[in-house]
Motif scaffolding. Structure first.
Motif, PDB file in Angstrom:
ATOM      1  N   VAL A 108       3.878  -8.002   6.249  1.00  0.00           N
ATOM      2  CA  VAL A 108       3.583  -7.413   5.291  1.00  0.00           C
ATOM      3  C   VAL A 108       1.953  -7.634   4.959  1.00  0.00           C
ATOM      4  N   ILE A 109       1.312  -8.963   5.039  1.00  0.00           N
ATOM      5  CA  ILE A 109      -0.055  -8.986   5.019  1.00  0.00           C
ATOM      6  C   ILE A 109      -0.845  -8.332   6.228  1.00  0.00           C
ATOM      7  N   GLY A 110       0.085  -8.291   7.263  1.00  0.00           N
ATOM      8  CA  GLY A 110      -0.913  -7.356   8.421  1.00  0.00           C
ATOM      9  C   GLY A 110      -0.814  -5.939   7.957  1.00  0.00           C
ATOM     10  N   ILE A 111       0.186  -5.341   7.474  1.00  0.00           N
ATOM     11  CA  ILE A 111      -0.004  -4.007   6.759  1.00  0.00           C
ATOM     12  C   ILE A 111      -0.792  -3.605   5.931  1.00  0.00           C
ATOM     13  N   ALA A 112      -1.019  -4.908   4.871  1.00  0.00           N
ATOM     14  CA  ALA A 112      -1.711  -4.529   3.597  1.00  0.00           C
ATOM     15  C   ALA A 112      -3.367  -4.439   4.328  1.00  0.00           C
ATOM     16  N   LEU A 113      -3.639  -5.638   5.045  1.00  0.00           N
ATOM     17  CA  LEU A 113      -4.909  -5.657   5.529  1.00  0.00           C
ATOM     18  C   LEU A 113      -5.345  -4.616   6.409  1.00  0.00           C
ATOM     19  N   GLY A 114      -4.334  -4.161   7.351  1.00  0.00           N
ATOM     20  CA  GLY A 114      -4.668  -2.941   8.145  1.00  0.00           C
ATOM     21  C   GLY A 114      -5.039  -1.719   7.341  1.00  0.00           C
ATOM     22  N   THR A 115      -4.264  -1.510   6.331  1.00  0.00           N
ATOM     23  CA  THR A 115      -4.442  -0.355   5.419  1.00  0.00           C
ATOM     24  C   THR A 115      -5.775  -0.233   4.955  1.00  0.00           C
ATOM     25  N   LYS A 116      -6.009  -1.545   4.128  1.00  0.00           N
ATOM     26  CA  LYS A 116      -7.375  -1.821   3.349  1.00  0.00           C
ATOM     27  C   LYS A 116      -8.550  -1.617   4.514  1.00  0.00           C
ATOM     28  N   ILE A 143       7.600   1.901  -3.715  1.00  0.00           N
ATOM     29  CA  ILE A 143       6.712   2.762  -2.973  1.00  0.00           C
ATOM     30  C   ILE A 143       6.309   3.907  -3.713  1.00  0.00           C
ATOM     31  N   HIS A 144       7.292   4.731  -4.315  1.00  0.00           N
ATOM     32  CA  HIS A 144       6.895   5.785  -4.926  1.00  0.00           C
ATOM     33  C   HIS A 144       5.932   5.780  -6.274  1.00  0.00           C
ATOM     34  N   THR A 145       6.175   4.562  -6.787  1.00  0.00           N
ATOM     35  CA  THR A 145       5.348   4.189  -8.200  1.00  0.00           C
ATOM     36  C   THR A 145       3.859   3.975  -7.745  1.00  0.00           C
ATOM     37  N   THR A 146       3.680   2.871  -6.558  1.00  0.00           N
ATOM     38  CA  THR A 146       2.093   2.760  -6.314  1.00  0.00           C
ATOM     39  C   THR A 146       1.564   3.552  -5.528  1.00  0.00           C
ATOM     40  N   THR A 147       2.300   4.560  -4.910  1.00  0.00           N
ATOM     41  CA  THR A 147       1.562   5.390  -4.018  1.00  0.00           C
ATOM     42  C   THR A 147       0.280   6.060  -4.888  1.00  0.00           C
ATOM     43  N   TRP A 148       0.828   6.166  -6.306  1.00  0.00           N
ATOM     44  CA  TRP A 148      -0.506   7.208  -6.985  1.00  0.00           C
ATOM     45  C   TRP A 148      -1.654   6.140  -7.261  1.00  0.00           C
ATOM     46  N   THR A 173      -9.471   0.285 -10.259  1.00  0.00           N
ATOM     47  CA  THR A 173     -10.188  -0.846  -9.932  1.00  0.00           C
ATOM     48  C   THR A 173      -9.955  -1.332  -8.356  1.00  0.00           C
ATOM     49  N   ASP A 174     -10.886  -1.941  -7.587  1.00  0.00           N
ATOM     50  CA  ASP A 174     -10.365  -2.647  -6.388  1.00  0.00           C
ATOM     51  C   ASP A 174      -9.340  -3.544  -6.387  1.00  0.00           C
ATOM     52  N   MET A 175      -9.300  -4.324  -7.586  1.00  0.00           N
ATOM     53  CA  MET A 175      -8.125  -5.169  -7.744  1.00  0.00           C
ATOM     54  C   MET A 175      -6.667  -4.543  -7.869  1.00  0.00           C
ATOM     55  N   SER A 176      -6.737  -3.230  -8.667  1.00  0.00           N
ATOM     56  CA  SER A 176      -5.491  -2.523  -9.006  1.00  0.00           C
ATOM     57  C   SER A 176      -5.161  -1.979  -7.459  1.00  0.00           C
ATOM     58  N   TRP A 177      -6.105  -1.398  -6.838  1.00  0.00           N
ATOM     59  CA  TRP A 177      -5.655  -1.025  -5.233  1.00  0.00           C
ATOM     60  C   TRP A 177      -4.956  -1.948  -4.607  1.00  0.00           C
ATOM     61  N   ASP A 178      -5.618  -3.170  -4.639  1.00  0.00           N
ATOM     62  CA  ASP A 178      -5.422  -4.109  -3.638  1.00  0.00           C
ATOM     63  C   ASP A 178      -3.771  -4.625  -4.091  1.00  0.00           C
ATOM     64  N   MET A 179      -3.448  -4.574  -5.324  1.00  0.00           N
ATOM     65  CA  MET A 179      -2.109  -5.104  -5.914  1.00  0.00           C
ATOM     66  C   MET A 179      -1.226  -3.968  -5.470  1.00  0.00           C
ATOM     67  N   ALA A 180      -1.506  -2.907  -5.692  1.00  0.00           N
ATOM     68  CA  ALA A 180      -0.556  -1.673  -5.323  1.00  0.00           C
ATOM     69  C   ALA A 180      -0.498  -1.521  -3.871  1.00  0.00           C
ATOM     70  N   ASN A 181      -1.433  -1.926  -3.154  1.00  0.00           N
ATOM     71  CA  ASN A 181      -1.420  -1.978  -1.688  1.00  0.00           C
ATOM     72  C   ASN A 181      -0.265  -2.906  -1.100  1.00  0.00           C
ATOM     73  N   LEU A 182      -0.433  -3.996  -1.668  1.00  0.00           N
ATOM     74  CA  LEU A 182       0.405  -5.189  -1.121  1.00  0.00           C
ATOM     75  C   LEU A 182       1.974  -4.906  -1.803  1.00  0.00           C
ATOM     76  N   LEU A 183       2.103  -4.421  -2.923  1.00  0.00           N
ATOM     77  CA  LEU A 183       3.442  -3.968  -3.403  1.00  0.00           C
ATOM     78  C   LEU A 183       3.967  -3.188  -2.386  1.00  0.00           C
ATOM     79  N   ASN A 184       3.271  -2.034  -2.034  1.00  0.00           N
ATOM     80  CA  ASN A 184       3.643  -1.055  -1.309  1.00  0.00           C
ATOM     81  C   ASN A 184       3.808  -1.429   0.069  1.00  0.00           C
ATOM     82  N   SER A 185       2.980  -2.268   0.952  1.00  0.00           N
ATOM     83  CA  SER A 185       3.244  -2.925   2.098  1.00  0.00           C
ATOM     84  C   SER A 185       4.214  -3.638   2.104  1.00  0.00           C
TER      85      SER A 185
END
Length: 331
Positions: free
Chosen positions: A215-223, A22-27, A36-48
């Motif tokens: 997890v998918i719901g959290i990631a999609l909702g955040t996006k 969490i604290h690594t991907t938050t940045w 990039t969008d892909m990087s944000w999506d990857m970090a968002n999924l890990l964080n979620s």
């Protein structure tokens, strides 16, 4: 009882690793324009996927201390000493290695943590204080399901507001408010579910699928909130949010059913040192990020690097601390 200890050890270790994730991907997540969008999506999924970490800590504490055994004075003393010790460590770090004003941190020491991750020690004190008053009874699974639906979803003030025309129907106002109520509920359910007979393959599959769906719901909702607001919004990330709540319960059941035979070697070590790892890890991440010992332009290398250095560094400090702290007061 030994089998339950095994799954708790495995779960505690995974929760500890999730905190680092969490604290690594938050940045990445809080600065979507920097990657990039892909990087944000990857970090968002890990964080979620890791949002359940703190709820799991509360559930583990509830399982251990909301039954026949309750938290004693020595347990409460240990938490207070941990809060003081790791606050002192953070103050030393702030003073020597950052431009942050340590004076302001000291003035508000009893109102907010010196370093952001230390808030957990404040929150867990209340759980420990209530422990001698609480002994959770055996309850039916259908009751737990009803409780979760009502309090964690329908009446949860963190549930995204829903209306049908002028009629507002979610969340229902049952006058349940404040994160502390939900931290206590996590602890209560940790004990209740931990004592249930859940060891069925169908339940394990349901728990696993439930966790993935949340997890998918959290990631999609955040996006989606990012697209709506044009900036990061933590509505779906909240530790007391409905999807995080259900995901935490699902993962607890999954570990209880499938990892209850032995403590896995790597996880056993992390579990043994989880408390000091938690206390130290945020300082490593902050130092690496703020002193540019990272490379966010290449997240596939950056994330494993920062996580690895943080885990290994925190683990080595934890091992050294335990050699000095023979009574395990802060380790």
């Amino acid at each position: 009882m030994q089998q339950k200890i095994y799954w708790i050890d495995n779960l505690r270790a995974v929760a500890c690793l999730m905190v680092i994730v969490i604290h690594t991907t938050t940045w990445y997540i809080t600065g979507p324009m920097a990657v990039t969008d892909m990087s944000w999506d990857m970090a968002n999924l890990l964080n979620s996927a890791s949002r359940v970490c703190v709820p799991l800590f509360f559930m583990i504490s509830g399982y251990l201390f909301f039954g026949e055994r309750s938290a004693q004075g020595r347990h409460l003393l240990r938490i207070v000493l941990c809060l003081l010790f790791y606050s002192a460590v953070a103050l030393v770090y702030i003073t020597w290695l950052t431009p942050i004003n340590e004076g302001r941190s000291l003035l508000k020491l009893l109102q907010k943590p010196v370093f952001y991750h230390l808030w957990f020690f404040f929150a867990i004190i209340g759980i420990y204080l209530l422990s001698p008053l609480i002994q959770v009874k055996s309850v039916a699974p259908r009751y737990v399901a009803m409780l979760v639906i009502v309090l964690a979803v329908l009446a949860n003030p963190n549930t995204v507001s829903q209306s049908l025309g002028p009629f507002h129907w979610l969340p229902v106002n049952l006058y349940v408010s404040g994160d502390s109520i939900y931290y206590l509920l996590y602890a209560l359910l940790g004990r209740a579910i931990g004592c249930m007979e859940t060891d069925k393959r169908s339940i394990s599959w349901l728990a696993g699928l439930g966790f993935v769906a949340c997890v998918i719901g959290i990631a999609l909702g955040t996006k989606q909130m990012l697209k709506i607001n044009g900036a990061f919004n933590d509505t779906w990330y909240l530790y007391c949010g409905p999807l995080v709540f259900i995901a935490a319960i699902s993962l607890l059941i999954l570990f209880k059913n499938t990892l209850n035979q032995r403590a896995l070697p790597g996880l056993a070590t992390i579990s043994r040192y989880s408390l000091p790892i938690y206390g130290f890890h945020a300082l490593f991440i902050h130092f690496l990020r703020t002193n540019h010992y990272d490379d966010m332009s290449r997240p596939w290398l950056d994330l494993p690097w920062v996580m690895g250095v943080t885990l290994i560094g925190s683990l080595l400090l934890a091992m050294g601390l335990q050699r000095v702290d023979k009574r395990h007061l802060v380790s």
